[in-house]
Design an enzyme around this catalytic site. Structure first.
Site, mmCIF file in Angstrom:
data_model
loop_
_atom_site.group_PDB
_atom_site.id
_atom_site.type_symbol
_atom_site.label_atom_id
_atom_site.label_comp_id
_atom_site.label_asym_id
_atom_site.label_seq_id
_atom_site.Cartn_x
_atom_site.Cartn_y
_atom_site.Cartn_z
ATOM 1 N N THR A 390 4.527 5.730 2.545
ATOM 2 C CA THR A 390 5.232 5.362 1.325
ATOM 3 C C THR A 390 6.706 5.775 1.448
ATOM 4 O O THR A 390 7.115 6.334 2.468
ATOM 5 C CB THR A 390 4.544 5.980 0.086
ATOM 6 O OG1 THR A 390 3.170 5.566 0.081
ATOM 7 C CG2 THR A 390 5.162 5.546 -1.212
ATOM 8 N N THR A 408 5.612 1.449 -1.968
ATOM 9 C CA THR A 408 4.613 1.609 -0.917
ATOM 10 C C THR A 408 4.014 0.282 -0.472
ATOM 11 O O THR A 408 4.019 -0.701 -1.225
ATOM 12 C CB THR A 408 3.464 2.523 -1.403
ATOM 13 O OG1 THR A 408 2.588 2.829 -0.318
ATOM 14 C CG2 THR A 408 2.682 1.871 -2.530
ATOM 15 N N SER A 462 -0.983 7.782 -6.050
ATOM 16 C CA SER A 462 -0.458 9.146 -6.109
ATOM 17 C C SER A 462 1.054 9.159 -6.340
ATOM 18 O O SER A 462 1.644 10.245 -6.438
ATOM 19 C CB SER A 462 -0.771 9.890 -4.800
ATOM 20 O OG SER A 462 -2.153 10.049 -4.617
ATOM 21 N N GLY A 481 4.067 10.281 0.896
ATOM 22 C CA GLY A 481 3.177 11.283 1.441
ATOM 23 C C GLY A 481 1.730 11.169 1.023
ATOM 24 O O GLY A 481 0.999 12.153 1.043
ATOM 25 N N GLY A 482 1.288 9.963 0.592
ATOM 26 C CA GLY A 482 -0.112 9.837 0.215
ATOM 27 C C GLY A 482 -0.466 10.843 -0.859
ATOM 28 O O GLY A 482 0.267 11.044 -1.829
#
Length: 579
Positions: A390, A408, A462, A481-482
């Site tokens: 992302t 993302t 997220s 960063g997920g």
């Protein structure tokens, strides 16, 4: 100090249900309850007279500054930055994906949340993502057209321009069109991403054309052009929504997807809508944090963590006990993330409960001051490695408009599938649904029926774009960063409150706990040896990992009018710049 509750003897769900029932009557009237309504920000502020942008790629930052110099505002610049990242950073975002934005409008001091998240196609079928034995099929969830949701970013850019910008959309898109047409030198991260996913790229002819010129990844110093995407961006600028969601681009998207085994229809594209929602607002120690509501899970989790921690005086604790409490708050927030959250247009979520300080009070009582709570005490199943993809950018313009935007395509290079003749790399966001309840996705996050796929539904995210308002400073914070996005933003908020500058916030070392797997991921040096030893003694499993995240931060000192911008030093190609 020990709390009287004997946590190990209790079942997690029974305890949490008891907390809910015990405090449900108090939510509506409690003046401390976290605000979920937006538009309650500070009154209009005098702008700094200068602008600042921090993004993950210098081409994108310069594109945004170029648009500002031509009379645009922060929202026009956001269109320029996002579209340029689609060209130069396709491993992390693009017009085949989506974004979430928290914005602040200068003239009246109001905040808004813009949801340009992808949606499931009408023909979505969970069976497409299962193997014959009922286990998750990771290939169809992550690769090719079945893994792609209907893109939201193009509609989001149109929305930003139409409702908040000052310039024509085509002017804000012009830098991205130029770079795609004339070419640029790809950075090492893009080259490495293409090399890493070369085998998957090779399955799709248009992907090979775009990413593997001469049958191999681009090399450093070579000029890379993307004429198909340049044309798609031109059509978007000329025709708005009709330039992407109808007409020739839409026809090419649908025909390419269906020819490769996907299930998109023209109606899926025509039906896509941006949603403007009220952001979440949480007050913490004199600061007001405005952040993302569902279908982002990030804002709820950050608010829940801050509410839990507000009951402790962290300043009077040694580092080990302070970090212990932060980790325990993370653990509990991620448990709720997994169980309750989804698309608010499809799922009724107990947000009043999750955001209530009374609920936080109850969770706080389950934390032992000198012992880790095993995540197995809160019902769970195994997770996997959190991911690191992302992108995010932060903008403040001279008038005081603010944009905090996270974009993302999900995994590195999304689905790796490019629609023929469009230059559009499609996302693989279908994996962000709970395709199989309580089985982890690529980032190790679990999910329940609240995040199960349905036609037109937005998958849980997220992404946590945030703005922090203090009496003397404002911070614009976000990161890729997920699943680690949530904890990175949390730690960025703490660093801002501690008075760090933009580079200090973006560059600080990080740690992360996401409920499952039951461990603390950490960068080298985030804890000194004494702290690490004490956390281990308390029962925390520590695991060192490579550095993660590419945070981009802008701060504004309201007393001096000074702006500060910084891109994460973990990524040399990023640029934070004040103009």
């Amino acid at each position: 100090m020990r709390f009287p509750l004997k946590w190990p003897a209790l079942n997690g769900r029974v305890l949490l249900l008891g907390l809910l029932l015990a405090s449900s009557a108090a939510y509506a009237d409690d003046p401390r309850t976290t605000q979920t309504a937006g538009h309650k920000g500070p009154t209009a502020l005098r702008g700094p007279g200068r602008a600042a942008i921090a993004s993950a790629n210098f081409h994108a930052t310069e594109a945004g500054l170029e648009v500002l110099s031509k009379g645009g505002n922060a929202f026009d610049a956001a269109v320029a930055v996002a579209s340029t990242l689609s060209v130069v950073e396709p491993e992390s975002s693009g017009i085949g994906g989506g974004f979430m934005a928290v914005i602040h409008r200068a003239w009246d001091g109001k905040q808004f949340f813009i949801d340009a998240r992808e949606t499931a196609p009408a023909a979505v079928n969970v069976k497409d993502y299962l193997n014959k034995d009922g286990t998750p099929n990771r290939d169809t969830a992550l690769n090719g057209p079945l893994s792609a949701g209907i893109p939201g970013e193009p509609a989001g850019l149109v929305w930003l321009s139409k409702h908040y910008g000052k310039l024509p959309l085509k002017d804000a898109l012009a830098p991205a069109v130029r770079i795609a047409r004339d070419g640029f030198e790809p950075d090492s991260r893009l080259i490495n991403a293409i090399t890493e996913r070369q085998k998957d790229i090779g399955r799709w002819p248009a992907s090979v054309t775009k990413f593997l010129p001469d049958g191999k990844p681009p090399v450093a110093g070579a000029v890379w052009r993307d004429p198909d995407q340049a044309r798609t961006l031109e059509l978007l600028g000329e025709k708005g929504l009709d330039g992407f969601y109808r007409g020739e681009v839409a026809q090419k998207l649908v025909s390419s997807v269906r020819a490769a085994g996907g299930n998109w229809t023209a109606k899926d594209l025509e039906s896509y809508q941006v949603k403007e929602r009220e952001p979440i607002t949480v007050n913490y120690r004199g600061y007001r944090i405005v952040t993302a509501p569902p279908p982002s899970s990030g804002g709820v989790a950050v608010a829940e963590i801050l509410n839990i921690l507000s009951g402790f005086d962290l300043s009077k604790m040694d580092t080990a006990h302070r970090m212990h409490l932060v980790i325990e708050a993370m653990r509990r927030a991620f448990r709720d993330h997994n169980d309750y959250l989804g698309d608010p247009d499809f799922v009724k979520m107990p947000l009043d409960m999750l955001l209530s300080p009374y609920y936080a009070d109850g969770l706080r009582q389950t934390i032992l001051m000198d012992k880790a709570t095993p995540s197995s005490m809160l019902p769970s199943s195994a997770g996997a490695e959190p991911g690191m993809h992302t992108t995010h950018f932060s903008i403040i313009d001279g008038e005081g408009n603010i944009a905090s935007i996270t974009l993302t395509v999900n995994y590195t290079l999304g689905s790796t599938f490019v629609a023929q003749g469009t230059g559009v790399l499609l996302n693989d966001e279908m994996d962000d649904f709970a395709l199989v309840p309580n089985k982890p996705n690529v980032y190790g996050l679990l999910g329940s029926k609240a995040n199960a796929p349905e036609p037109g539904k937005r998958m849980l995210s997220s992404m946590t774009p945030s703005i922090v308002f203090g009496a003397d400073r404002i911070g614009v914070i976000g990161s890729p960063g997920g699943s680690t996005i949530i904890t990175q933003v949390l730690e960025g908020i703490f660093a801002f409150i501690d008075g760090k500058n933009a580079l200090g916030i973006a560059g600080q070392k990080r740690f992360h706990h996401q409920f499952m797997p039951d461990r603390v991921d950490m960068e080298d040096g985030v804890f000194d040896k004494a702290t690490a030893d004490e956390l281990t003694r308390m029962g925390h499993a520590l695991k060192q990992r490579e550095p993660w995240g590419y945070m981009n931060v802008v701060t504004w000192d309201l007393k001096s009018g000074t702006l500060d911008a910084a891109s994460d030093p973990r990524r040399p190609s990023g640029l934070g710049k004040v103009q």
